[in-house]
Design an enzyme around this catalytic site. Sequence first.
Site, PDB file in Angstrom:
ATOM      1  N   SER A 170       2.700   6.791  -8.911  1.00 61.70           N
ATOM      2  CA  SER A 170       1.508   6.125  -8.835  1.00 61.70           C
ATOM      3  C   SER A 170       2.022   4.441  -9.072  1.00 61.70           C
ATOM      4  O   SER A 170       2.871   4.427  -9.650  1.00 61.70           O
ATOM      5  CB  SER A 170       0.583   6.297  -9.930  1.00 61.70           C
ATOM      6  OG  SER A 170      -0.419   5.500  -9.941  1.00 61.70           O
ATOM      7  N   TYR A 183      -2.135   8.095 -18.839  1.00 63.27           N
ATOM      8  CA  TYR A 183      -1.869   8.434 -17.333  1.00 63.27           C
ATOM      9  C   TYR A 183      -1.013   7.225 -17.005  1.00 63.27           C
ATOM     10  O   TYR A 183       0.176   7.603 -16.431  1.00 63.27           O
ATOM     11  CB  TYR A 183      -3.211   8.102 -16.588  1.00 63.27           C
ATOM     12  CG  TYR A 183      -2.939   8.209 -15.112  1.00 63.27           C
ATOM     13  CD1 TYR A 183      -3.147   9.445 -14.391  1.00 63.27           C
ATOM     14  CD2 TYR A 183      -2.610   7.354 -14.232  1.00 63.27           C
ATOM     15  CE1 TYR A 183      -2.730   9.956 -13.234  1.00 63.27           C
ATOM     16  CE2 TYR A 183      -2.430   7.558 -12.715  1.00 63.27           C
ATOM     17  CZ  TYR A 183      -2.273   8.709 -12.382  1.00 63.27           C
ATOM     18  OH  TYR A 183      -2.256   8.870 -10.901  1.00 63.27           O
TER      19      TYR A 183
HETATM   20  C1  BGC Z   1      -4.987   7.144  -9.708  1.00 63.96           C
HETATM   21  C2  BGC Z   1      -6.258   6.626  -9.028  1.00 63.96           C
HETATM   22  C3  BGC Z   1      -6.284   5.311  -8.786  1.00 63.96           C
HETATM   23  C4  BGC Z   1      -5.144   4.754  -8.079  1.00 63.96           C
HETATM   24  C5  BGC Z   1      -5.182   3.087  -7.911  1.00 63.96           C
HETATM   25  C6  BGC Z   1      -3.973   6.405  -8.812  1.00 63.96           C
HETATM   26  O1  BGC Z   1      -2.725   6.856  -9.440  1.00 63.96           O
HETATM   27  O2  BGC Z   1      -5.143   8.691  -9.810  1.00 63.96           O
HETATM   28  O3  BGC Z   1      -7.319   7.149  -9.943  1.00 63.96           O
HETATM   29  O4  BGC Z   1      -7.621   4.899  -7.874  1.00 63.96           O
HETATM   30  O5  BGC Z   1      -3.954   5.201  -8.878  1.00 63.96           O
HETATM   31  O6  BGC Z   1      -5.604   2.626  -9.179  1.00 63.96           O
END
Ligand code: BGC
Length: 285
Positions: A170, A183
Amino acid sequence: MSMTPAAAGPVRAAPARVTAKVLKGQKALVTGANSGIGRAAALALGEAGADVVVNYVVDDQAAEQVVAQIKSSGSDAYAHRADVSQESEVQGMFRDMMERFGTIDVLVNNAGLQRDAPFHEMTLAQWNTVIGINLTGQFLCAREAVREFLRRGVVESVSSAAGKIICMSSVHQVIPWGGHANYAASKGGIMMMMESLAQELAPHRIRVNSIAPGAIRTPINRTAWQTPEAYARLMTLIPYDRIGEPVDIARAAVWLASDDSDYVVGATLFVDGGMTLFPGFATGG
Ligand code: BGC
């Protein structure tokens, strides 16, 4: 006389083979493939010629629908329910894949979720669930895949690599994210796990890379795009001025799985419309 200096070791040329079915003859496993990015990746790999195991943990119907769509594009597929955070379930899934497909060439380590909370209210359960699925799940699946890659080695007629792992990371592997410490920690962990694996396994011709998606239109971030106000707010973070679609990520996954990216090792491909470019500095600073 050639001016090319003698090679110090065996020389391997970049493969020339480029076809529409770039993954023909390959066997792929995509975790969390019943929805969102995983679903799009599974469909795209199938379309590129790979046979695909569609892993999921809830919603058999959605998984079966992905299977049916892959089959209609001419590749084989089946669904397998397994919680990637559970060692025995992961091992069972790989045993089953070895029986049904014979081997694995491509792992898309995609399954992931969010359990958001202000830090002082975050429960240990929220922390453990996110780390367990997002990070430990990637470890468990990668380990089983690597064992098979090492056992089988390179089959030149299939791919110039002994195996490819694509970790779904991410933008939050580098962008800190208040309210989502579990996360962000899981994605930061994926970054160093991926790079360490890539370094360790490259001599075996195993390629490990990541994709770092930005905001992609999937259920995980529905609140960020489902109203016009939310969408407008989101656009202040995205220079390219549109939300990402799952297929944007799926195309990157096909490329990273194919020999077209044969020299790409330990890279994170940001597919984020410029979200990581500090958009606030476009006019300020
Ligand atoms: C998350 C999303 C978020 C995006 C950008 C992703 O890894 O799961 O919820 O919108 O990152 O912030």
